[in-house]
Design a protein around this motif. Structure first.
Motif, short mmCIF file in Angstrom:
data_model
loop_
_atom_site.label_atom_id
_atom_site.label_comp_id
_atom_site.label_asym_id
_atom_site.label_seq_id
_atom_site.Cartn_x
_atom_site.Cartn_y
_atom_site.Cartn_z
N UNK A 120 0.84 -1.20 0.00
CA UNK A 120 0.00 0.00 0.00
C UNK A 120 0.87 1.24 0.00
N UNK A 121 0.46 2.24 -0.79
CA UNK A 121 1.18 3.51 -0.83
C UNK A 121 0.78 4.34 0.38
N UNK A 122 1.78 4.92 1.00
CA UNK A 122 1.56 5.85 2.10
C UNK A 122 0.49 6.89 1.70
N UNK A 123 -0.47 7.13 2.55
CA UNK A 123 -1.50 8.12 2.25
C UNK A 123 -2.74 7.54 1.58
N UNK A 159 6.42 5.10 -4.33
CA UNK A 159 7.11 3.82 -4.52
C UNK A 159 6.18 2.75 -5.07
N UNK A 160 4.88 2.98 -4.97
CA UNK A 160 3.90 2.09 -5.61
C UNK A 160 2.69 2.96 -5.97
N UNK A 161 2.00 2.60 -7.04
CA UNK A 161 0.82 3.38 -7.41
C UNK A 161 -0.41 2.85 -6.65
N UNK A 162 -0.80 3.51 -5.61
CA UNK A 162 -1.98 3.21 -4.77
C UNK A 162 -1.88 1.88 -4.01
N UNK B 159 5.13 3.31 -11.65
CA UNK B 159 4.03 2.66 -10.92
C UNK B 159 4.53 1.76 -9.81
N UNK B 160 5.81 1.40 -9.88
CA UNK B 160 6.43 0.66 -8.78
C UNK B 160 7.91 1.05 -8.77
N UNK B 161 8.54 1.04 -7.60
CA UNK B 161 9.95 1.37 -7.54
C UNK B 161 10.79 0.11 -7.79
N UNK B 162 11.30 -0.04 -8.99
CA UNK B 162 12.17 -1.14 -9.42
C UNK B 162 11.47 -2.51 -9.42
N UNK B 163 11.47 -3.18 -8.27
CA UNK B 163 10.91 -4.54 -8.24
C UNK B 163 10.42 -4.88 -6.83
N UNK B 164 9.24 -5.48 -6.78
CA UNK B 164 8.71 -6.04 -5.53
C UNK B 164 8.49 -7.53 -5.77
N UNK B 165 8.70 -8.32 -4.75
CA UNK B 165 8.53 -9.77 -4.87
C UNK B 165 7.64 -10.29 -3.75
N UNK B 166 6.64 -11.07 -4.11
CA UNK B 166 5.89 -11.79 -3.09
C UNK B 166 6.27 -13.27 -3.15
N UNK B 167 6.53 -13.86 -2.00
CA UNK B 167 6.64 -15.32 -1.96
C UNK B 167 5.62 -15.84 -0.96
#
Lengths: 359, 359
Positions: A120-123, A159-162, B159-167
């Motif tokens: 989740x994006x801050x705010x 850092x993330x969109x919404x 829309x995202x900062x570089x890369x996010x990973x879920x495991x």
């Protein structure tokens, strides 16, 4: 709420805004809510648990512990990054539950347990989060699955969109069921459970603010009960797939490749809503390549096609089901379409990204 | 690579850049790679599958199908949003495997299967992705887990900062094991498997480009073999937890709350590296609240504390293990620390976010 922490180092680094977030009744998601500390607990206990409560989740441990009879399990994961997050017919929450439920159902599994990971994006407005949770709860209830474990990360603005959501799922595959993309056989009929392109065109129209938006609606829906009915009737289903990203065309190409068979489809048999066809025309998109979120393709022996179709049509999510083609020995690995005007053309996989953030 | 698609509508919407992405040997992740179409297949087949191959993943269906004996399963999920993505001692990939393996191990489960969901920013360097996959492969091999199902989304720049990973992960809990945050008992010894604060201080120092960065290293490690050894030795472990976000202080508060017991810890017994202590001092952080990614807390009967400690010290990830406190009937729900100078103070949960994007 009282802050009992008397460690000055910890208090020092809290900005005034953040402290306010803890003292005040908050209406936005703050970085604190992803800290793993007190604010995280407050978010989980006040917002998540009331929505999803079940004995597994309520235990609040690192993993949920599930007691399962032995047998075959299906296990799947999907991240949802759809934009906009709210759209006609659903939202990112219902999508996140339905999409993973459907991936399990496509192996003939009865979906049982989901995990959910929020980024989740801050705010981000708390009211939006609550609306998403309500949708998830509703979809989970309809599908008969429990959300048993979860994780929440909050990242700084930008850092993330919404909000992005990952759901992973576990399902039980009944004895004797073996459904996979590898199992298509020459002579199989190709059935689709309803109209194509609804989800993708809805998202794109909403995102672009196009006028025909009002006549479109996402088809996002859990298909596990439809699959369950077909399996219970004893139909010998070889392949089930939900044509999401890449649409019908890509999914059929995948099956053709995995099973080394040819697939022929008949353009005039493919159900497409008029509003979807019109929107596709204007946008220069082919609905065969557009994502669906509440449709499935079933391949089963020709002799069972009518029975399968009748069963689909009985289900609320299968009323516009149709037989749209057949599996052949010719052209292995290829999908060929008999067009309305009588010609034949090769239907390839989607090349290039039609619609980013469609699901 | 040939584009066989002869549907002009599809080709029309491909920008020149995107077409180039398909024709050229690409070195950046493109939106196309998240389309679900041909470019997605290319990414999966060329980049992911060679790295993670196993019969489950190679099947390339909507869900992996796993054949399990009946019994208790642990199921968990975590999203990783760490910034920077590469840091001394690990990267977002090793973290994503170790973190979820550890969440399973903390229920006494033997971790078996992982799912992985990537959310990648358009333009992300392929070489970075490959480096992350190498780390994931290495960590999975060490932990003895298989990555059996996955999903990749590519989102537009910003829309995202570089890369996010879920495991997400599934583990098997051996018969007779019942480890949970609810099981702490008065008289239990509190053991920690090594030094605290290493991961969090490493990330923060690297992010801020601080001078002492070079002396710090993340502790990210899979702890399942350490746990396995302790269980095999027949130790009666009541609680296992890995003190990640919120650190030791928050984790002990959670246990105290869940089990309705008091926890007393002894400041001088808590192992903290000199470099970590120095960095904490400068940054005004308390290492008791800082995330660890390769440490566990074990609560077990006082009588087994020495045996437990000896076992931990035999494992490469437990060499600096220590007994740091005990569980008491007094002050239920609270954590109290006996300080080096002889006083006692209440140690609360983390309030506020010390370090966003720490894991």
């Amino acid at each position: 709420m009282e802050i009992e922490n008397n460690n000055p180092k910890i208090l020092l680094i809290l900005s005034e805004k953040k402290l306010k977030g803890i003292f005040m009744s908050w209406d936005k998601i703050l970085l604190d809510h992803g800290s793993g500390g007190r604010a995280s607990h407050e978010l989980i206990e006040r917002v998540f648990v009331p929505r999803f409560q079940n004995p597994f989740l309520n235990e609040m441990n690192d993993s949920a512990v599930l007691d399962l009879k032995g047998g075959k399990l299906a296990f799947t994961t999907d991240s949802y990054v759809v934009d906009p997050i709210f759209f006609p017919g659903g939202d990112i929450g219902s999508l996140a539950v339905c999409g993973t439920v459907n991936d399990l159902a496509m192996r003939g599994a009865q979906p049982c347990y989901l995990s959910v990971g929020f980024i989740i994006e801050e705010g981000f407005p708390l009211s939006d989060l609550e609306q998403i949770l309500v949708s998830m709860e509703k979809a989970a209830l309809e599908a008969g699955v429990q959300i048993v474990t979860g994780d929440t990360k909050v990242v700084p603005k930008g850092a993330v969109d919404k909000i992005f959501i990952n759901t992973s799922g576990i399902g039980l595959i009944p004895e004797g069921i073996h459904i996979a993309g590898q199992n298509a056989q020459s002579g199989d009929a190709v059935l689709v459970s309803g109209t194509l392109g609804d989800h993708g065109l809805t998202i794109l129209s909403k995102r672009e603010g196009l006028a025909f938006e009002s006549s479109l609606k996402s088809d996002a829906a859990p298909l596990n009960r439809l699959v369950g009915d077909m399996l219970q009737a004893g139909l010998e289903i070889h392949v089930l797939r939900d044509p999401t990203r890449g649409g019908l065309a890509t999914t059929l190409n995948e099956i053709a490749g995995q099973s080394r068979v040819g697939v022929e489809i008949w353009e005039e048999a493919i159900p497409i809503r008029e509003s979807v066809a019109a929107a596709s025309e204007i946008l220069g998109l082919d609905p065969l390549y557009v994502a669906n979120e509440g449709k499935l393709i079933a391949l089963l022996p020709q002799s069972q096609a009518e029975a399968g179709l009748a069963l689909m049509k009985k289900n609320p999510y299968g009323q516009e089901a149709a037989v749209i083609g057949e599996v052949r020995r010719e052209n292995p690995g290829k999908v060929v379409m008999k067009t309305t005007i009588g010609g034949k053309r090769l239907v390839d996989m989607l090349t290039g990204e039609q619609l980013p953030r469609i699901c």
